[in-house]
Design a protein around this motif. Structure first.
Motif, PDB file in Angstrom:
ATOM      1  N   ASP A  82      43.130 -10.779 -56.880  1.00 57.57           N
ATOM      2  CA  ASP A  82      42.433 -10.849 -58.153  1.00 57.57           C
ATOM      3  C   ASP A  82      42.975 -12.063 -58.908  1.00 57.57           C
ATOM      4  O   ASP A  82      44.142 -12.096 -59.279  1.00 57.57           O
ATOM      5  CB  ASP A  82      42.725  -9.553 -58.926  1.00 57.57           C
ATOM      6  N   PRO A  83      42.114 -13.091 -59.128  1.00 61.63           N
ATOM      7  CA  PRO A  83      42.602 -14.333 -59.733  1.00 61.63           C
ATOM      8  C   PRO A  83      43.305 -14.102 -61.070  1.00 61.63           C
ATOM      9  O   PRO A  83      44.122 -14.914 -61.493  1.00 61.63           O
ATOM     10  CB  PRO A  83      41.341 -15.182 -59.915  1.00 61.63           C
ATOM     11  N   ALA A  84      42.989 -12.998 -61.732  1.00 59.75           N
ATOM     12  CA  ALA A  84      43.573 -12.746 -63.055  1.00 59.75           C
ATOM     13  C   ALA A  84      44.947 -12.100 -62.955  1.00 59.75           C
ATOM     14  O   ALA A  84      45.671 -12.027 -63.945  1.00 59.75           O
ATOM     15  CB  ALA A  84      42.641 -11.855 -63.862  1.00 59.75           C
ATOM     16  N   GLU A  85      45.295 -11.614 -61.764  1.00 58.59           N
ATOM     17  CA  GLU A  85      46.569 -10.898 -61.644  1.00 58.59           C
ATOM     18  C   GLU A  85      47.694 -11.871 -61.307  1.00 58.59           C
ATOM     19  O   GLU A  85      47.706 -12.483 -60.250  1.00 58.59           O
ATOM     20  CB  GLU A  85      46.472  -9.802 -60.575  1.00 58.59           C
ATOM     21  N   ARG A  86      48.623 -11.984 -62.222  1.00 65.46           N
ATOM     22  CA  ARG A  86      49.734 -12.938 -62.092  1.00 65.46           C
ATOM     23  C   ARG A  86      51.054 -12.188 -62.050  1.00 65.46           C
ATOM     24  O   ARG A  86      51.070 -10.980 -61.984  1.00 65.46           O
ATOM     25  CB  ARG A  86      49.712 -13.898 -63.285  1.00 65.46           C
ATOM     26  N   ASN A  87      52.139 -12.919 -62.125  1.00 67.29           N
ATOM     27  CA  ASN A  87      53.477 -12.335 -62.249  1.00 67.29           C
ATOM     28  C   ASN A  87      53.922 -11.511 -61.056  1.00 67.29           C
ATOM     29  O   ASN A  87      54.758 -10.632 -61.186  1.00 67.29           O
ATOM     30  CB  ASN A  87      53.590 -11.472 -63.522  1.00 67.29           C
ATOM     31  N   LEU A  88      53.358 -11.789 -59.885  1.00 69.23           N
ATOM     32  CA  LEU A  88      53.876 -11.157 -58.674  1.00 69.23           C
ATOM     33  C   LEU A  88      54.858 -12.149 -58.027  1.00 69.23           C
ATOM     34  O   LEU A  88      54.849 -13.328 -58.339  1.00 69.23           O
ATOM     35  CB  LEU A  88      52.729 -10.815 -57.722  1.00 69.23           C
ATOM     36  N   PRO A  89      55.689 -11.656 -57.102  1.00 65.96           N
ATOM     37  CA  PRO A  89      56.678 -12.554 -56.481  1.00 65.96           C
ATOM     38  C   PRO A  89      56.067 -13.659 -55.623  1.00 65.96           C
ATOM     39  O   PRO A  89      56.708 -14.667 -55.375  1.00 65.96           O
ATOM     40  CB  PRO A  89      57.511 -11.615 -55.603  1.00 65.96           C
ATOM     41  N   GLY A  90      54.821 -13.482 -55.168  1.00 66.31           N
ATOM     42  CA  GLY A  90      54.183 -14.495 -54.320  1.00 66.31           C
ATOM     43  C   GLY A  90      52.972 -15.111 -55.005  1.00 66.31           C
ATOM     44  O   GLY A  90      52.491 -14.585 -56.009  1.00 66.31           O
ATOM     45  N   PRO A  91      52.458 -16.231 -54.466  1.00 64.57           N
ATOM     46  CA  PRO A  91      51.276 -16.871 -55.055  1.00 64.57           C
ATOM     47  C   PRO A  91      50.032 -15.995 -54.975  1.00 64.57           C
ATOM     48  O   PRO A  91      49.933 -15.121 -54.120  1.00 64.57           O
ATOM     49  CB  PRO A  91      51.103 -18.135 -54.210  1.00 64.57           C
ATOM     50  N   ASN A  92      49.074 -16.245 -55.882  1.00 61.12           N
ATOM     51  CA  ASN A  92      47.797 -15.548 -55.849  1.00 61.12           C
ATOM     52  C   ASN A  92      47.003 -16.027 -54.634  1.00 61.12           C
ATOM     53  O   ASN A  92      46.967 -17.212 -54.334  1.00 61.12           O
ATOM     54  CB  ASN A  92      47.037 -15.858 -57.146  1.00 61.12           C
ATOM     55  N   LEU A  93      46.368 -15.090 -53.917  1.00 61.36           N
ATOM     56  CA  LEU A  93      45.685 -15.461 -52.669  1.00 61.36           C
ATOM     57  C   LEU A  93      44.162 -15.391 -52.789  1.00 61.36           C
ATOM     58  O   LEU A  93      43.470 -15.344 -51.780  1.00 61.36           O
ATOM     59  CB  LEU A  93      46.157 -14.562 -51.516  1.00 61.36           C
ATOM     60  N   SER A  94      43.623 -15.426 -54.004  1.00 58.11           N
ATOM     61  CA  SER A  94      42.154 -15.363 -54.106  1.00 58.11           C
ATOM     62  C   SER A  94      41.553 -16.670 -53.578  1.00 58.11           C
ATOM     63  O   SER A  94      42.083 -17.752 -53.813  1.00 58.11           O
ATOM     64  CB  SER A  94      41.733 -15.122 -55.551  1.00 58.11           C
ATOM     65  N   GLY A  95      40.478 -16.562 -52.833  1.00 62.13           N
ATOM     66  CA  GLY A  95      39.801 -17.739 -52.300  1.00 62.13           C
ATOM     67  C   GLY A  95      40.654 -18.544 -51.333  1.00 62.13           C
ATOM     68  O   GLY A  95      40.512 -19.767 -51.221  1.00 62.13           O
TER      69      GLY A  95
END
Ligand code: HEC
Length: 123
Positions: A37-50
């Motif tokens: 989900d492009p809006a979901e941030r603050n996880l230990p890894g990079p966002n994987l949308s697209g």
């Protein structure tokens, strides 16, 4: 002992056989660190949308390791083939990677995961 072995097998086999077909299930352990989900941030890894088609190391809000920054600067992109070999052995493709995950040995599971990452909405 024999019956214990059979019990363990029956507990383990359905789960792994299922992950081999179901990319969403194969993605479950990744969710601890990654979101689609492009809006979901603050996880230990990079966002994987697209992910498929985008440049390696291109989540603008994520501070990547030198090895992924170098790959990005060299113009590497994620396609299905690169992603599948990455998943087989992440640290072999990018030595010094800041992602502590062992490779996925089962080829069918890797392929299901690649399909899922290419089009999460299809599930
Ligand atoms: C413990 C946390 C963690 C888990 C679990 C994890 N990753 Fe990662 N992942 C990371 C981190 C951190 C990075 C960035 C690595 C770097 O900068 O070297 C990363 C990077 C990546 C990248 C490169 C992204 C880009 O923008 O180029 C992909 C693709 C990826 N992970 C896929 C997966 C998949 C698929 C799974 C599950 C099978 C998974 N990861 C499990 C932490 C994790």
């Amino acid at each position: 002992m024999k019956s214990l072995g059979v019990l363990l097998l029956s507990l383990l086999l359905p789960a792994s056989a299922h992950a081999a077909e179901d990319g969403a299930l194969a993605f479950t352990p990744c969710r601890a660190c990654h979101s689609l989900d492009p809006a979901e941030r603050n996880l230990p890894g990079p966002n994987l949308s697209g992910l498929i088609g985008r440049a390696v190391g291109s989540d603008a809000g994520f501070d990547y390791s030198p090895v992924l920054r170098k790959a990005r600067d060299e113009g590497l992109r994620w396609d299905a083939k690169r992603l599948e070999s990455f998943l087989a052995d992440p640290a072999a493709m990018f030595p010094g990677l800041w992602m502590s995950m062992r490779g996925i040995e089962n080829a069918a599971e890797r392929q299901a995961l690649v399909k899922f990452l290419a089009d999460p909405a299809s599930r």
